[in-house]
Design an enzyme around this catalytic site. Structure first.
Site, PDB file in Angstrom:
ATOM      1  CG  ASP A 148      -0.336   2.391  -1.339  1.00 23.99           C
ATOM      2  OD1 ASP A 148      -1.215   1.877  -2.060  1.00 23.99           O
ATOM      3  OD2 ASP A 148      -0.108   3.613  -1.312  1.00 23.99           O
TER       4      ASP A 148
ATOM      5  CD  GLU B 208      -1.020  -0.189  -5.490  1.00 22.14           C
ATOM      6  OE1 GLU B 208      -2.078   0.097  -6.085  1.00 22.14           O
ATOM      7  OE2 GLU B 208      -0.512   0.548  -4.618  1.00 22.14           O
TER       8      GLU B 208
ATOM      9  CG  HIS C 223      -8.594  -0.696  -2.190  1.00 25.29           C
ATOM     10  ND1 HIS C 223      -7.608  -1.655  -2.312  1.00 25.29           N
ATOM     11  CD2 HIS C 223      -7.945   0.494  -2.195  1.00 25.29           C
ATOM     12  CE1 HIS C 223      -6.437  -1.068  -2.383  1.00 25.29           C
ATOM     13  NE2 HIS C 223      -6.602   0.233  -2.322  1.00 25.29           N
ATOM     14  CG  ASP C 224      -7.092   1.061  -5.775  1.00 30.22           C
ATOM     15  OD1 ASP C 224      -7.718   1.941  -5.153  1.00 30.22           O
ATOM     16  OD2 ASP C 224      -5.881   0.825  -5.594  1.00 30.22           O
TER      17      ASP C 224
ATOM     18  CG  ASP D 145      -2.998  -0.979   2.606  1.00 32.51           C
ATOM     19  OD1 ASP D 145      -2.043  -0.668   1.880  1.00 32.51           O
ATOM     20  OD2 ASP D 145      -4.076  -1.401   2.176  1.00 32.51           O
TER      21      ASP D 145
END
Length: 589
Positions: A216, A275, A352-353, A109
């Site tokens: 990210d 993202e 994960h969100d 990440d």
């Protein structure tokens, strides 16, 4: 076959990452090797053979950097170190080696919109107004209202509730943070800051053998630095939604092209998965992902994760009813926009969100949850683009029980919304707000995806010999890897079969053109995948009652796979949460 002899799936002239299945690991919750209650990298290394047996090609490791952990590692205090609870830099190097031994790759990440306020760069920046790193972050003087009260420089609302600006007493200015106050935003307009990011966050890890990054908040690096106020949409509040002030800013493509040229391209075919929030125009997305653009390999379109959420940032966790046509529209949009272009797309329904897909999009009731998980698997493996699988999705993990109290929730975002709702109730602004937010969190909270991985039926689900940082799901004795590995009818066995079929039918499933059927139907989701003369028909029942589909669609086709027993699969009636794939016999390579 020995691990050293295993090769990644052949891709011909395609980039390796197009035909890969990428498995996201949330390190705190995956596997604890030392009994301290936190998952760690040695625990992940131990499970690499399991991931290989599942059929994945790439491991995506969520942030493992040194961090105060205000936002579970998305507040990085040193890009070149690993949080001790997770391990060491050497452990990451060992993980790279282990993945490569099995013919798999590893991506990390990349969190470079902001740092932790404990990062040395920010510590220097806030030390004085004339520090050389002062402008590596955004500092602005206060403004004052008519009564002389100090106010933030703009009226922006942040993602975690509250203002995007925090007052620094030492230097008597505000600093910008789109997320928590412990996550100050980096100023990408400063060339020295960009160079330091490339050196510390990107090259450091590429030099250690990682194969790319999930990037990210990739479209938030370029801000509108004159910082105009956001339009007032909530007259009762000083702070206002302001996403347009920092998404897809004026220099964003310049920055990403520079990072590609200077920090990524020299390492070969490195994959980058951005993202990309709040970018609804497919033409604009192609500016990021077109091969000729040389910016990103692909991006996540977050729309599917927003299904059921409130329309505004303030109401994100106010649960909304949704219709299947909403999902159809989203899937169709992002499945079709790259056809005939040099761009690429992604397919996912968990990360994960977000809450777990079975609980959100199908049914986690005991009688339906396995069928639901398999039905969603059928949908996902037939999607064009690179497929992403989130840990536990392959065994059909579900949301935390609805009777868990807010004390079991750990996520900074969800807790911030709950606390804000409490304050609104206390002030008499909205007496039902707290109840409605809690109801939304039970379905939508990020916490659901962060419960410990369920490996077996021993205490703590085999995740840890200690007390986990987050409570294990009550149903882990029923839903776990060990139980499913020995069951040919399990969700895990089904995923293994489906991932094999995805590669066998790669031209249709990974590269095929997508055509939606029967859009207005709110019970079934049916579509065709095609490439050349080959076709596949996918029919999915999103309800707990029997539904029909038009059997003529399957004329001349054979059933490839169903999530139901063989009996009745030729019928035009679909059982509850049934899914099927039909193909022409000449569809294989």
């Amino acid at each position: 076959m020995s691990p050293s002899a295993i090769q990644t799936v052949p891709t011909g002239t395609n980039n390796w990452w197009k035909e890969a299945t990428i498995y996201q690991v949330y390190p705190a919750s995956f596997k604890d090797s030392n009994g301290d209650g936190w998952g760690d990298i040695p625990g992940l290394i131990e499970k690499v053979p399991y991931l290989h047996s599942l059929g994945v090609d790439v491991v995506w490791l969520s942030p493992m950097y040194e961090s105060p952990m205000h936002d579970m590692g998305y507040d990085v205090s040193d890009y070149e170190k690993v949080l001790p609870a997770y391990g060491t830099v050497a452990d990451v190097e060992n993980l790279v080696e282990e993945c490569h031994k099995y013919g798999m790759r590893l991506i990390l990440d990349l969190v470079i919109n902001h740092t932790s306020d404990q990062h040395q760069w920010f510590q220097e920046s806030r030390s004085s107004r004339d520090n050389p790193k002062r402008d590596w972050y955004f500092w602005r003087p206060p403004r004052y209202d008519d009564e002389g009260n100090r106010m933030p420089p703009t009226n922006y609302r942040g993602y975690f509730a509250g203002s995007t600006w925090t007052w620094d007493e030492h230097t008597q200015e505000y600093y910008l943070h789109l997320y928590a106050k412990e996550q100050p935003d980096l100023n990408w307009d400063h060339p020295d800051a960009r160079k330091a990011i490339y050196d510390s966050a990107v090259r450091f890890w590429l030099d250690r053998g990682v194969d790319g990054f999930r990037v990210d908040t990739v479209n938030k690096y370029s801000k509108y630095t004159d910082f105009p106020d956001a339009p007032i949409t909530d007259p009762k509040s000083y702070i206002q939604p302001a996403i347009g002030m920092w998404c897809n800013g004026p220099r964003i493509h310049e920055f990403l092209r520079e990072m590609y040229d200077e920090a990524l391209a020299p390492y070969g075919d490195v994959v980058t998965v951005g993202e990309l929030a709040n970018t609804p125009d497919p033409g604009h997305v192609l500016q990021y992902v077109g091969a000729s653009a040389q910016q990103l390999s692909m991006v996540f379109h977050l729309d599917i994760g927003h299904i059921g959420m409130g329309e505004s940032l303030e109401d994100k966790y106010i649960l909304q009813p949704w219709r299947l046509t909403e999902m159809k529209s989203i899937v169709t949009k992002w499945q079709t926009f790259v056809e005939g272009t040099d761009g690429w797309t992604t397919a996912f329904c968990e990360n994960h969100d977000n809450g777990r897909s079975v609980s959100r999009f199908a049914s986690d009731a005991p009688e339906f949850r396995e069928r639901s998980a398999k039905m969603l698997a059928l949908m996902m493996v037939t999607m064009t683009g690179t497929l992403f699988l989130y840990q536990g999705q392959e065994i059909g993990m579900i949301n935390a029980p609805r009777d868990w109290s807010i004390e079991e929730y750990k996520d900074i975002e969800g807790l911030g919304y709950h606390r804000e709702a409490q304050n609104q109730v206390a002030r008499g602004v909205d007496p039902n707000r707290q109840e409605r937010i809690m109801d939304g969190l039970r379905t939508l909270a990020r916490d659901h995806a962060r419960l410990p991985m369920q490996w077996d039926d021993t205490p703590q689900a085999g995740f840890s010999e200690g007390i986990p940082w987050m409570r294990t799901h009550d149903l882990y004795p029923e839903i776990n890897v060990r139980r499913q590995e020995g069951d040919p009818d399990s969700v895990l066995s089904f995923w293994k079969t489906m991932l094999h079929l995805r590669k066998e039918y790669r031209e249709l499933f990974i590269h095929g053109a997508f055509d939606l059927l029967d859009y207005e139907n709110q019970q079934t989701f049916c579509f065709v995948k095609s490439r050349g003369e080959s076709r596949a028909l996918v029919v999915l029942n999103f309800t707990e009652t029997e539904q029909c589909f038009q059997a003529k669609w399957a004329t001349g086709m054979r059933l490839l796979v169903s999530n139901y027993p063989e009996s009745g699969v030729a019928s035009e009636r679909l059982g509850p949460y049934e899914g099927r794939i039909y193909v022409f016999d000449n569809c294989t390579e």
